[in-house]
Enzyme design. Structure first.
Site, short mmCIF file in Angstrom:
data_model
loop_
_atom_site.label_atom_id
_atom_site.label_comp_id
_atom_site.label_asym_id
_atom_site.label_seq_id
_atom_site.Cartn_x
_atom_site.Cartn_y
_atom_site.Cartn_z
N GLY A 47 0.76 -1.24 -0.17
CA GLY A 47 0.03 -0.03 0.08
C GLY A 47 0.96 1.35 0.14
CG LEU A 48 -0.69 4.98 -1.90
CD1 LEU A 48 -1.89 5.83 -1.82
CD2 LEU A 48 0.41 5.22 -2.70
CB SER A 49 4.51 6.28 1.67
OG SER A 49 5.08 6.70 3.12
CE LYS B 13 3.60 0.19 3.31
NZ LYS B 13 3.25 1.53 3.11
CB SER C 22 5.82 -4.14 -2.42
OG SER C 22 4.74 -4.32 -1.66
#
Lengths: 230, 230
Positions: free
Chosen positions: B36-38, B42, B127
């Site tokens: 997932g996005l920064s 996560k 990723s």
């Protein structure tokens, strides 16, 4: 909209500690770093130690050529198929002094991760250069690194030659082979020296287990007995 | 002189199997791959899952920026000190598309090692590229890979911006930042999608645990109870 960032800070502080992981496992994490010439018996003894540790309920894991050279430290030929030629040339590891340095560096970092997970990481690589091994040692805490010199004379290793590598190196078919045309630097102060030309692998593995017990890194009873019965 | 080579062959065949490691641990190994996005959450959710798994006796371990970018996948600046400039330029990882590909490749191989050790490996990296994640999936057996999309809109992540990275990316101070000037490719068929803008991290972590229980990857009771009491 929830603000997760505040929770993030909180939970990062409460990540599971190494000590808590070790308590779950019932023993300490550490790194058993086997080093020695090709065919000295490193992998044999390392796998025996792993087997014996597992049999008494200790969590251990072997890093060796089988699972590292086909994955983490794959060479160009192996990377090419999945990632293309340019990538393989850029990132594939060879056997130059510098590539070996990177090979051992990565293995050291992974051994540290297993150690932090409370596992006994067992590495079985020639790791011929003293500076590379010392850097791997420096990655973990004092006392976590057990350097085990699997000591067998070159003549003995060359006579065994299970993969025919010494023969190829002598014939000039492969270059930079440790002991033939690349140096092996024996450890100056290893925690253990195993006499691998005089004793069977079984005996050497028992010596390692006894050493770990004497250090208090593992108990002398199966760990689940200590935790759930005793 | 003892011939260890015969023993070696024997013992290599009898190396501890993954199944035997899983039996010792009381549960299966697997890979939980968060993407997932920064600032999507996560790392927060991954660490919460790790915490909750540990609390019920499950062996898990988080691979994230903290322990990977400072070790295995260190950049040139970090390698320079220990290994010198030329080595650092050759082996240090940056943030180009190709360097990210190698970054994720190495993480995939290490997650596989933990999985083979019977541990639940939890990775928490942006990723961003689908092909990289698919290669990580292909490294392990079918069913071992649980891709978890931590789904939060860019606006939400950018508003959180705990490390000020989005601000820097918008200001052009950093380049190739995912979501701003580098693409994020959401998973096509993830095993789980977590709604990280509507639910707190605690709830999302519970969803992951429930999923693992429903799959039978972990029991619904503490594993030591099942093994030693029940």
């Amino acid at each position: 909209m929830k603000d997760l960032s505040a929770i993030e800070v909180h939970w990062h502080e409460h990540a599971v500690s190494r000590k808590e992981r070790e308590e779950l496992n019932g023993h300490c994490g550490s790194v058993l770093w086997f080093t020695g010439l090709s065919a000295s018996g490193k992998s044999t003894v390392a796998n025996l130690v792993d087997h014996k540790l597992h049999a008494i309920g200790i969590h251990s894991f072997v890093l060796d050529g089988d699972n590292i050279r086909h994955g983490l430290n794959a060479g160009p030929a192996m990377l090419k198929q999945q990632h293309g030629d340019e990538f393989a040339q850029r990132f594939g590891l060879g056997f130059s002094a510098r590539d070996r340095e990177e090979n051992i560096r990565r293995i050291g970092t992974v051994a540290k991760l297993f150690c932090d997970a409370g596992v006994i990481a067992i590495t079985a690589f020639i790791s011929p250069y003293r500076a590379d091994r010392d850097r791997a040692r420096a990655m973990v805490e004092e006392g976590d690194f057990v350097e085990i010199f699997v000591d067998a004379p070159l003549e003995v290793c060359e006579a065994r030659d299970p993969k025919g590598m010494y023969r190829k190196a002598r014939a000039g078919e492969i270059r930079g082979f440790t002991g033939i045309d690349d140096p092996y630097e024996p450890p100056a102060h290893p925690e253990m020296v195993l006499n691998a030309s005089a004793k069977p692998a079984e005996t050497l593995a028992d010596e390692v287990i006894a050493y770990l017990q004497a250090l208090g890194k593992i108990g002398s009873e199966p760990s689940w007995q200590k935790r759930f019965v005793g």
